[in-house]
Enzyme design. Structure first.
Site, PDB file in Angstrom:
ATOM      1  CG  ASN A   1      -1.771   1.214   1.355  1.00 26.83           C
ATOM      2  OD1 ASN A   1      -1.802   2.034   0.431  1.00 26.83           O
ATOM      3  ND2 ASN A   1      -2.478   1.361   2.460  1.00 26.83           N
ATOM      4  CD1 TRP A   2       3.768   1.230  -2.859  1.00 24.54           C
ATOM      5  CD2 TRP A   2       3.708   2.444  -4.742  1.00 24.54           C
ATOM      6  NE1 TRP A   2       4.600   0.622  -3.772  1.00 24.54           N
ATOM      7  CE2 TRP A   2       4.585   1.345  -4.932  1.00 24.54           C
ATOM      8  CE3 TRP A   2       3.516   3.334  -5.803  1.00 24.54           C
ATOM      9  CZ2 TRP A   2       5.262   1.128  -6.140  1.00 24.54           C
ATOM     10  CZ3 TRP A   2       4.185   3.125  -7.001  1.00 24.54           C
ATOM     11  CH2 TRP A   2       5.052   2.030  -7.160  1.00 24.54           C
ATOM     12  CE  LYS A   3      -0.242   3.168   4.811  1.00 19.84           C
ATOM     13  NZ  LYS A   3      -0.133   3.284   6.258  1.00 19.84           N
TER      14      LYS A   3
ATOM     15  CG  HIS B   1      -5.972   1.890   5.126  1.00 17.44           C
ATOM     16  ND1 HIS B   1      -5.558   2.802   6.067  1.00 17.44           N
ATOM     17  CD2 HIS B   1      -4.947   1.017   4.966  1.00 17.44           C
ATOM     18  CE1 HIS B   1      -4.325   2.496   6.434  1.00 17.44           C
ATOM     19  NE2 HIS B   1      -3.928   1.420   5.791  1.00 17.44           N
TER      20      HIS B   1
ATOM     21  CD  GLU C   1      -3.017   5.473   6.718  1.00 17.33           C
ATOM     22  OE1 GLU C   1      -3.021   5.608   5.482  1.00 17.33           O
ATOM     23  OE2 GLU C   1      -2.058   4.966   7.342  1.00 17.33           O
TER      24      GLU C   1
ATOM     25  CD  GLU D   1      -3.446  -2.441   7.230  1.00 16.70           C
ATOM     26  OE1 GLU D   1      -2.370  -2.697   6.700  1.00 16.70           O
ATOM     27  OE2 GLU D   1      -4.053  -1.370   7.040  1.00 16.70           O
TER      28      GLU D   1
ATOM     29  N   GLY E   1       2.386   2.482  10.930  1.00 21.37           N
ATOM     30  CA  GLY E   1       3.325   3.602  10.813  1.00 21.37           C
ATOM     31  C   GLY E   1       3.997   3.968  12.125  1.00 21.37           C
TER      32      GLY E   1
ATOM     33  CB  SER F   1       5.168  -1.550  12.244  1.00 24.62           C
ATOM     34  OG  SER F   1       4.743  -0.230  12.487  1.00 24.62           O
TER      35      SER F   1
ATOM     36  N   GLY G   1       4.905   1.549   4.780  1.00 22.24           N
ATOM     37  CA  GLY G   1       6.217   2.194   4.642  1.00 22.24           C
ATOM     38  C   GLY G   1       7.288   1.325   3.995  1.00 22.24           C
TER      39      GLY G   1
HETATM   40  P1  13P Z   1       2.940   0.562   7.744  1.00 22.88           P
HETATM   41  O1  13P Z   1       3.486  -0.722   7.169  1.00 22.88           O
HETATM   42  O2  13P Z   1       3.642   1.777   7.284  1.00 22.88           O
HETATM   43  O3  13P Z   1       2.813   0.464   9.243  1.00 22.88           O
HETATM   44  O4  13P Z   1       1.440   0.714   7.181  1.00 22.88           O
HETATM   45  C1  13P Z   1       0.572  -0.361   7.249  1.00 22.88           C
HETATM   46  C2  13P Z   1      -0.636  -0.046   6.450  1.00 22.88           C
HETATM   47  O5  13P Z   1      -1.408   0.818   6.794  1.00 22.88           O
HETATM   48  C3  13P Z   1      -0.841  -0.796   5.210  1.00 22.88           C
HETATM   49  O6  13P Z   1      -2.119  -0.589   4.711  1.00 22.88           O
END
Ligand code: 13P
Length: 255
Positions: A10-12, A94, A96, A166, A172, A212, A234
């Protein structure tokens, strides 16, 4: 039955369109890696160019979709549009988005239905925040999420769903769930699926862990019985790190 493994990136909201092909191309060059399907979910603006990399071992997905097929939804993109473009997967729910879009929670079930109807495979995200975990109410909280978001879906469709657990406190933060914490939740999700949709679906559904995930913690997590791969944020932006994670998942499948 052995479930096939997945590692999804997931590149966000990262990576410029001009950089995307180089990053995804390096991932593509390292594939196939035995027993693992890799998925890259870039921002919408990169989907078209990355579609040419799609193969048996590398699929392209989006990070969200609108639940309507078309219409007056400025700035949104429908599941049908993603499918027509060639996408295979779409992340839905997600944390976020759940946290920042006030209407998101109520729309997740409809988004999953829209994705399934168009032939896109949803990567459905669930997971508790830190206060819930500290109260030790995490198992019940995630069951409630599953109940709200998935229970009205039909067998015959839901088989294509991939679930990503998640925990919000692990995203993160550099603080991943321990293998035992993740396994406890994955087993509970699998049991919920079996109780609600039957043991075949419970056994077959891929359940990914996200939060993470790094090369150093991937193998211990991937070795857990009910962890079928990862949704990586990340660490997916660093090719070497990401490919090491994919190898860990491959290795765990070969055990
Ligand atoms: P991180 O791997 O940066 O913690 O993010 C996880 C995530 O939200 C994947 O969708």
């Amino acid at each position: 039955m052995e479930r096939s493994r997945i590692v999804a990136a997931n590149w966000k909201m990262n990576v410029l369109p001009s950089e995307a092909m180089s990053l995804a191309g390096q991932v593509a060059q390292a594939l196939p890696i035995k027993n693992v399907e890799v998925i890259i979910c870039p921002p919408f603006t990169h989907l078209f160019s990355l579609m040419s990399l799609q193969s048996e071992s590398l699929k392209i997905g989006a990070q969200n979709c609108n639940e309507n097929p078309f219409g007056a939804h400025t700035g949104d993109i429908s599941a049908q549009m993603l499918k027509d473009l060639g996408c295979s997967y779409v992340i839905i729910g997600h944390s976020e988005r759940r946290a920042r879009q006030s209407t998101e929670n109520a729309r997740i079930s409809a988004k999953i239905r829209a994705a399934l109807q168009t032939g896109l495979k949803p990567i459905y995200c669930c997971g508790e925040g830190l206060p819930i975990r500290e109260k030790e109410a995490h198992i019940e909280f995630v069951k409630d999420q599953l109940e709200t978001d998935l229970s009205t879906l039909q067998t015959g469709h839901i088989e294509e769903i991939v679930i990503a657990y998640e925990p919000v406190w692990a995203i993160g933060t550099g603080k991943n769930a321990s293998p035992e914490q993740a396994q406890e939740m994955h087993a509970s999700i699998r049991k919920w699926l079996s109780d609600r949709f039957g043991s075949v679906l419970g056994t077959q559904t891929r359940i990914l862990y996200g939060g993470s995930v790094k090369a150093v913690n991937a193998l211990a997590l991937a070795k857990q019985n009910d962890i079928d791969g990862f949704l990586v944020g990340g660490a997916s932006l660093n090719v070497d790190e990401f490919i090491k994670i994919v190898h860990s998942v491959s290795e765990s499948a070969n055990d």
